[in-house]
Scaffold this motif. Structure first.
Motif, PDB file in Angstrom:
ATOM      1  N   ARG A  66      57.434  30.881  20.601  1.00 14.46           N
ATOM      2  CA  ARG A  66      57.290  30.564  19.175  1.00 14.46           C
ATOM      3  C   ARG A  66      56.658  31.718  18.385  1.00 14.46           C
ATOM      4  O   ARG A  66      56.866  31.851  17.182  1.00 14.46           O
ATOM      5  N   GLY A  67      55.884  32.555  19.057  1.00 18.40           N
ATOM      6  CA  GLY A  67      55.234  33.693  18.398  1.00 18.40           C
ATOM      7  C   GLY A  67      56.172  34.876  18.259  1.00 18.40           C
ATOM      8  O   GLY A  67      57.382  34.776  18.521  1.00 18.40           O
ATOM      9  N   THR A  68      55.575  35.994  17.853  1.00 21.93           N
ATOM     10  CA  THR A  68      56.399  37.188  17.660  1.00 21.93           C
ATOM     11  C   THR A  68      56.147  38.234  18.741  1.00 21.93           C
ATOM     12  O   THR A  68      56.694  39.333  18.691  1.00 21.93           O
ATOM     13  N   ARG A  90      47.244  36.891  24.045  1.00 14.35           N
ATOM     14  CA  ARG A  90      47.645  37.444  22.746  1.00 14.35           C
ATOM     15  C   ARG A  90      46.781  36.809  21.652  1.00 14.35           C
ATOM     16  O   ARG A  90      46.390  37.456  20.684  1.00 14.35           O
ATOM     17  N   ASP A  91      46.461  35.511  21.846  1.00 15.08           N
ATOM     18  CA  ASP A  91      45.759  34.758  20.799  1.00 15.08           C
ATOM     19  C   ASP A  91      44.238  34.936  20.837  1.00 15.08           C
ATOM     20  O   ASP A  91      43.584  34.880  19.809  1.00 15.08           O
ATOM     21  N   ASN A  92      43.677  35.080  22.044  1.00 14.10           N
ATOM     22  CA  ASN A  92      42.215  35.143  22.160  1.00 14.10           C
ATOM     23  C   ASN A  92      41.736  36.594  22.124  1.00 14.10           C
ATOM     24  O   ASN A  92      41.619  37.253  23.151  1.00 14.10           O
ATOM     25  N   THR A  93      41.467  37.061  20.907  1.00 11.95           N
ATOM     26  CA  THR A  93      41.056  38.460  20.740  1.00 11.95           C
ATOM     27  C   THR A  93      39.658  38.542  20.139  1.00 11.95           C
ATOM     28  O   THR A  93      39.305  39.542  19.539  1.00 11.95           O
ATOM     29  N   TYR A  94      38.900  37.457  20.262  1.00 14.40           N
ATOM     30  CA  TYR A  94      37.555  37.452  19.687  1.00 14.40           C
ATOM     31  C   TYR A  94      36.698  38.532  20.359  1.00 14.40           C
ATOM     32  O   TYR A  94      36.984  38.938  21.503  1.00 14.40           O
ATOM     33  N   PRO A  95      35.654  39.020  19.671  1.00 14.96           N
ATOM     34  CA  PRO A  95      34.814  40.045  20.280  1.00 14.96           C
ATOM     35  C   PRO A  95      34.187  39.511  21.570  1.00 14.96           C
ATOM     36  O   PRO A  95      33.680  38.393  21.593  1.00 14.96           O
ATOM     37  N   GLY A  96      34.279  40.300  22.614  1.00 16.08           N
ATOM     38  CA  GLY A  96      33.709  39.892  23.898  1.00 16.08           C
ATOM     39  C   GLY A  96      34.683  39.119  24.769  1.00 16.08           C
ATOM     40  O   GLY A  96      34.350  38.755  25.902  1.00 16.08           O
ATOM     41  N   ALA A  97      35.907  38.848  24.251  1.00 11.10           N
ATOM     42  CA  ALA A  97      36.867  38.055  25.036  1.00 11.10           C
ATOM     43  C   ALA A  97      37.175  38.759  26.356  1.00 11.10           C
ATOM     44  O   ALA A  97      37.537  39.934  26.373  1.00 11.10           O
ATOM     45  N   ALA A  98      37.010  38.039  27.424  1.00  7.08           N
ATOM     46  CA  ALA A  98      37.216  38.616  28.752  1.00  7.08           C
ATOM     47  C   ALA A  98      37.501  37.488  29.726  1.00  7.08           C
ATOM     48  O   ALA A  98      37.322  36.316  29.394  1.00  7.08           O
ATOM     49  N   LEU A 144      46.185  25.769  26.829  1.00  9.41           N
ATOM     50  CA  LEU A 144      45.209  26.225  25.836  1.00  9.41           C
ATOM     51  C   LEU A 144      45.904  26.969  24.697  1.00  9.41           C
ATOM     52  O   LEU A 144      45.537  28.086  24.334  1.00  9.41           O
ATOM     53  N   ALA A 145      46.941  26.334  24.140  1.00  5.34           N
ATOM     54  CA  ALA A 145      47.732  27.017  23.112  1.00  5.34           C
ATOM     55  C   ALA A 145      47.346  26.592  21.699  1.00  5.34           C
ATOM     56  O   ALA A 145      47.465  27.379  20.763  1.00  5.34           O
ATOM     57  N   ASN A 146      46.894  25.334  21.556  1.00  8.32           N
ATOM     58  CA  ASN A 146      46.614  24.827  20.200  1.00  8.32           C
ATOM     59  C   ASN A 146      45.113  24.698  19.979  1.00  8.32           C
ATOM     60  O   ASN A 146      44.421  24.044  20.761  1.00  8.32           O
ATOM     61  N   VAL A 147      44.633  25.312  18.906  1.00 13.09           N
ATOM     62  CA  VAL A 147      43.187  25.347  18.698  1.00 13.09           C
ATOM     63  C   VAL A 147      42.678  23.988  18.218  1.00 13.09           C
ATOM     64  O   VAL A 147      43.423  23.193  17.657  1.00 13.09           O
ATOM     65  N   SER A 166      38.063  42.016  33.537  1.00 11.70           N
ATOM     66  CA  SER A 166      38.660  42.768  32.428  1.00 11.70           C
ATOM     67  C   SER A 166      38.539  42.034  31.108  1.00 11.70           C
ATOM     68  O   SER A 166      38.469  40.803  31.069  1.00 11.70           O
ATOM     69  N   GLY A 167      38.583  42.814  30.056  1.00  9.35           N
ATOM     70  CA  GLY A 167      38.592  42.259  28.710  1.00  9.35           C
ATOM     71  C   GLY A 167      39.997  41.821  28.321  1.00  9.35           C
ATOM     72  O   GLY A 167      40.987  42.167  28.990  1.00  9.35           O
ATOM     73  N   SER A 168      40.073  41.073  27.209  1.00  4.40           N
ATOM     74  CA  SER A 168      41.368  40.492  26.838  1.00  4.40           C
ATOM     75  C   SER A 168      42.405  41.562  26.498  1.00  4.40           C
ATOM     76  O   SER A 168      43.585  41.410  26.811  1.00  4.40           O
ATOM     77  N   ALA A 169      41.978  42.686  25.884  1.00  9.93           N
ATOM     78  CA  ALA A 169      42.957  43.715  25.510  1.00  9.93           C
ATOM     79  C   ALA A 169      43.608  44.308  26.762  1.00  9.93           C
ATOM     80  O   ALA A 169      44.821  44.551  26.791  1.00  9.93           O
ATOM     81  N   GLU A 170      42.800  44.500  27.795  1.00  8.73           N
ATOM     82  CA  GLU A 170      43.343  45.076  29.028  1.00  8.73           C
ATOM     83  C   GLU A 170      44.287  44.081  29.732  1.00  8.73           C
ATOM     84  O   GLU A 170      45.317  44.472  30.282  1.00  8.73           O
ATOM     85  N   ILE A 171      43.931  42.799  29.669  1.00 12.56           N
ATOM     86  CA  ILE A 171      44.795  41.784  30.286  1.00 12.56           C
ATOM     87  C   ILE A 171      46.116  41.698  29.523  1.00 12.56           C
ATOM     88  O   ILE A 171      47.195  41.624  30.129  1.00 12.56           O
ATOM     89  N   LEU A 172      46.020  41.755  28.192  1.00 13.24           N
ATOM     90  CA  LEU A 172      47.253  41.738  27.393  1.00 13.24           C
ATOM     91  C   LEU A 172      48.102  42.980  27.713  1.00 13.24           C
ATOM     92  O   LEU A 172      49.324  42.897  27.819  1.00 13.24           O
TER      93      LEU A 172
END
Ligand code: NAP
Length: 493
Positions: A36-38, A45-53, A138-141, A76-82
């Motif tokens: 559904r996303g781009t 992709r969705d969880n990019t809050y500071p400290g996300a890991a 864990l897709a819908n907030v 790892s942090g979320s950016a590295e996992i993405l």
């Protein structure tokens, strides 16, 4: 475009991508990833809050069929996992299979064609012989049902939909929620904000997380000798298996886990009153364990305050707690979790004879080995009912599901058959599962996203990862009603 697929995968996160890779490795190319996303990546992709890991070591929180020698840290942090997810998309040439902007609104089995009809909000209907539900729990907030939610005139941010344009510098920040997301966000916000007030409803059990940087020599070693990396993964796997006895089951060893949590709290928090406020009153493991060495120190920074009075209402300028104090805030961060579907389905699903899965799951979701549901032929779930680990990596479980369902799909396509799991096998499996769940920490008396409001556990698997993986090692076709694939009136290809 060919609108009748062999396999439609709904969701382009970890599970969908893993399924796509394994299908390709089996020689099945006629599939689409409906997203559904781009872009790909799902929760990461969705969880990019500071400290996300991730609080599971990367060596284990990755696919064994796509090892990555370059993880920068133990965790790892979320950016590295993405980045890892995006690398898999390129390395396994999955981009041509992605259909972005495909928001599924209905999935319906057509008895006449023996196909699944998949409808979207803004795309033409597709048909598929097989559907893999990989939309993730864990897709819908979830914004909490707090009075006055809309009256707050400041900025509102949910942890899983971070607003990177908002500048927290010198702001008065309120954070609601101290779960796995909240404890990662607070230590980052205290570094920049003027003040941070943390609204805690229930203190959780926290254990230390020691994060080491991976040396270049170690990365080189893993690259040159992949078996060493495999051995490291196995070591992490067995390390996590060993804590299951205390974390999964409500046992004397749970006391040991609690003792570690208490020592961690005592070492990091000197003030007895703050310690008391942070001491849980439920068994360790009942809610997800918090793996953090940063949260308690952050709470004790001069600009941080823990608020344990229950929230009465949101007001235009902040949060009012029940004892009558109004806590002023420029921004409220909602680290309040997700709207997890435990009693319905993420999208409407109709099976044989028009049966509705949401109705069947209204008392709690049930499946066979978490993967198949009777009456919903050629449909498979990743992260389906009772497939959650409390002590290990979700990807270990997911990999087992994927290998199982890809074997079943390959069998059905090559023999031109339809597989529908037997109702009796599903019932026996769930009767046994629910009995075993009674002895687990999750069912020991706390509220968590693992349980329905009635206390039914449709989320977690009561056992070792070894047991979960073992039960999915091979598809037993006696568990399934196997019928010939006889499309009467197939849609034009
Ligand atoms: P969560 O575990 O559901 O925590 C939500 C928090 O919000 C809890 O502290 C909850 O308090 C609080 N809350 C909810 N409604 C509230 C209300 N009305 N008033 C006050 N407080 C309220 O959500 P999450 O932290 O986003 O984590 C969800 C899941 O995401 C985790 O269990 C985990 O599976 C995954 N996750 C994983 C990682 C990782 O490192 N692997 C990181 C982040 C998230 P109560 O406890 O009282 O309900």
């Amino acid at each position: 475009m060919n609108q009748t697929l062999n396999v439609a995968i709904i969701g382009g996160g970890f599970a969908g991508i893993g399924t796509a890779i394994r299908l390709k490795q089996k020689g099945i190319e006629d599939f689409a990833l409906l997203e559904r996303g781009t872009s790909a990546g799902g929760t990461w992709r969705d969880n990019t809050y500071p400290g996300a890991a991730c609080d599971i070591p990367s060596r284990l929180y990755s696919y064994s069929f796509a090892p990555n020698p370059d993880w920068s840290h133990t965790y790892s942090g979320s950016a590295e996992i993405l980045g890892y997810i995006e690398h898999m998309v390129e390395a396994f040439d999955l981009r041509p299979h992605f259909r972005f902007g495909h928001n599924v609104t209905d999935v319906r089995w057509n008895d006449a064609t023996s196909l699944w009809d998949i409808t979207f909000d803004a795309q033409p209907t597709m048909h598929a012989r097989t559907v893999v539900m990989a939309s993730g729990p864990l897709a819908n907030v979830s914004f909490p049902a707090i009075r006055g939610l809309d009256t707050f005139t400041g900025h509102k941010i949910h942890s899983a939909r971070w607003d990177h344009d908002y500048d927290f510098t010198d702001k008065k920040v309120a954070v609601i929620g101290t779960g796995a997301s909240g404890v990662q966000i607070v230590p980052e916000l205290v570094k920049v904000a003027k003040s941070v007030k943390v609204f805690q409803r229930t203190p959780g059990w926290a254990l230390p997380r020691v994060n080491f940087e991976t040396r270049q020599t170690t990365k080189d070693l893993y690259r040159r000798f992949p078996t060493v990396q495999t051995a490291a993964r196995k070591a992490w796997f067995w390390g996590h298996e060993s804590v299951a006895l205390g974390v999964v089951w409500n046992s004397p060893l749970t006391r040991v886990v609690e003792a570690v949590g208490k020592v961690h709290l005592r070492r990091q928090v000197a003030d007895p009153w703050l310690r008391r406020q942070l001491t849980p009153d439920f068994r360790a493991g009942c809610k997800r364990l918090l793996m953090t060495s940063e949260f308690y120190p952050a709470l004790q920074k001069d600009n941080c305050t823990l608020v344990t009075w229950p929230i009465a209402t949101l007001a235009p300028d902040g949060i009012r707690t029940v004892e009558g104090i109004e806590h002023q805030a420029d921004v409220i961060v909602f680290a309040t979790g997700f709207d997890v579907c435990k009693t319905g389905t993420p999208v409407p699903i109709r099976g044989r004879g028009g049966r509705v899965l949401a109705d069947e799951w209204s008392g709690g979701a049930k499946a066979y080995k978490s993967v198949s549901v009777a009456g919903y032929p050629n449909m498979y779930f990743t992260f389906g009912p009772n497939s959650g680990p409390g002590h290990s990596s979700a990807l270990v479980y997911m990999e087992a599901q994927i290998d199982y369902l890809v074997d079943a799909i390959s069998f059905a396509l090559s023999r031109d058959v339809v597989l529908d799991v037997r109702e009796d096998r599903q019932r026996d499996y769930n009767d046994d599962l629910q009995k075993r769940l009674q002895h687990t920490t999750w069912n020991s008396g706390c509220s968590s996203w693992y349980l329905t409001e009635d206390g039914f556990n449709a989320t977690m698997f009561p056992g070792f990862a070894t047991q979960y993986v073992g039960q999915l090692k091979a598809v037993d076709y006696d568990d399934y009603a196997v019928s010939e694939y006889r499309p009467l009136s197939r849609s034009p290809r």
